[in-house]
Scaffold this active site. Structure first.
Site, mmCIF file in Angstrom:
data_model
loop_
_atom_site.group_PDB
_atom_site.id
_atom_site.type_symbol
_atom_site.label_atom_id
_atom_site.label_comp_id
_atom_site.label_asym_id
_atom_site.label_seq_id
_atom_site.Cartn_x
_atom_site.Cartn_y
_atom_site.Cartn_z
ATOM 1 N N ASN A 9 0.821 -1.206 0.000
ATOM 2 C CA ASN A 9 0.000 0.000 0.000
ATOM 3 C C ASN A 9 0.855 1.256 0.000
ATOM 4 O OD1 ASN A 9 -2.519 -1.409 0.343
ATOM 5 N ND2 ASN A 9 -2.081 -1.579 2.532
ATOM 6 N N GLY A 37 1.685 -1.304 3.667
ATOM 7 C CA GLY A 37 1.124 -2.616 3.376
ATOM 8 C C GLY A 37 1.812 -3.640 4.251
ATOM 9 N N GLY A 39 2.306 -6.805 4.041
ATOM 10 C CA GLY A 39 3.214 -7.710 3.366
ATOM 11 C C GLY A 39 4.535 -7.052 3.001
ATOM 12 N N ALA A 40 4.458 -5.886 2.352
ATOM 13 C CA ALA A 40 5.674 -5.175 1.953
ATOM 14 C C ALA A 40 6.467 -4.727 3.177
ATOM 15 C CB ALA A 40 5.304 -3.983 1.077
ATOM 16 N N ASP A 253 4.651 -5.630 12.239
ATOM 17 C CA ASP A 253 5.248 -6.084 10.986
ATOM 18 C C ASP A 253 6.749 -6.291 11.149
ATOM 19 O OD1 ASP A 253 2.794 -6.008 9.718
ATOM 20 O OD2 ASP A 253 3.068 -3.965 8.983
ATOM 21 N N GLY A 288 6.696 6.418 11.502
ATOM 22 C CA GLY A 288 6.573 5.665 10.265
ATOM 23 C C GLY A 288 6.635 4.172 10.485
#
Length: 308
Positions: A9, A37, A39-40, A253, A288
């Site tokens: 994203n 995103g 996954g990324a 993540d 971030g």
């Protein structure tokens, strides 16, 4: 090598004093555009932690998609399995409060068209793990997990977010095709409820879920660190360093990606988890998601300093 099949994203981030309540409007002085995103993000965390990483998913044939793919390549991530589709690249709208908490709305866009068939050429590379999240279509995520299992590849499943309306049979099927389940406290409670599992606290609930689903459960506990439950009735606890968080976006993540990288490097699950907990804490010290993710050297220094 690690394969991540997941979402990509563009993140649009606003910083406010407090997250707005339903019906409330708050003003932010500006917004920032960042790569995102789950996954990324997890692929980036794994690559920065030292793992050879391949990312598969889908982006639009738009400027956002090309720019986001280029960002991954600059991280050293292989994007040969990243599909370009006739749908806008996914976008996430993130509100970050002064205390570091966040609220996120995701417009899936191209992620809805991600296809597990894009992984067909990957299995010959003998990856050590397939890392999955729940921002892609459930059927494609399940298909990817089953194909990985068929090829002897370990499946690390981050059940985030818990799919809306998923039934117990579908969730059991996904768990049966996975080896390690990573959930936060809310996701642990939600998934346990779907499988009609109960427990008095996080430890007992995670153990009950591990028994019911036949899977190793790694539950993240925010400032209290994490625990691993294998269904033996005793959980292994991992202490988190005491920090003053600036922004918790991307901490989960970071943990998932660094965990997979640790396992890929040959660490035990316990050692990989402690390293991942330390990395997640470091990621909370800057604004971030990806921009705050630490590199291997920073994680090493943090651990060597005895802070985790």
């Amino acid at each position: 090598m690690i394969v991540v099949f997941g979402s990509l994203n563009v993140d649009l981030v606003c910083r406010v004093e407090a997250i707005p309540k339903p019906g409330e409007t708050v003003l932010a002085p500006r917004y920032e555009r960042m790569p995102g995103g789950k996954g990324a993000n997890q692929a980036t965390a794994a690559a920065r932690a030292g793992a050879q990483t391949l990312f598969a998913g889908a982006v639009g044939r738009d400027s956002f998609g090309e720019e986001e793919a280029a960002i991954l390549e600059r991280e050293g991530i292989n994007v040969s399995a990243l599909a370009r589709v006739e749908e806008a690249t996914g976008c996430a709208f993130i509100t970050v409060a002064a205390d570091g908490e966040n609220a996120i709305t995701v417009a899936s866009g191209a992620n809805r068209l991600a296809d597990a068939a894009s992984l067909a050429s990957v299995w010959a590379k003998a990856p050590s793990a397939l890392v999955l999240q729940m921002e892609l279509p459930f059927e494609e995520t399940l298909r990817a997990a089953r194909e990985a299992r068929d090829h002897g590849v370990r499946v690390v499943l981050n059940l985030a977010p818990v799919p809306v309306g998923v039934d117990s049979a579908s969730l059991r099927a996904l768990f049966a095709a996975s080896d390690i389940l990573i959930v936060n406290e809310h996701e642990l409670a939600e998934s346990a409820a779907i499988l009609s599992v109960s427990g008095a606290d996080a430890d007992s609930l995670a153990n009950a879920l591990a028994v019911e689903a036949g899977i190793t459960v790694l539950a993240t506990l925010g400032g209290d660190g994490a625990l691993i439950a294998t269904g033996q009735g005793v959980s292994e606890r991992f202490r988190a360093p005491r920090i003053e968080p600036v922004d918790t976006t991307g901490a989960g993540d970071t943990l998932c990606g660094v965990l997979a990288a640790g396992l890929d490097a040959g660490l035990s699950l316990s050692d990989a988890t402690q390293r991942a907990v330390a990395a997640a804490s470091l990621a909370c010290l800057s604004f971030g998601a990806r921009s705050a993710m630490p590199k291997a050297e920073a994680i090493d220094a943090f651990l060597a300093g005895g802070q985790a």
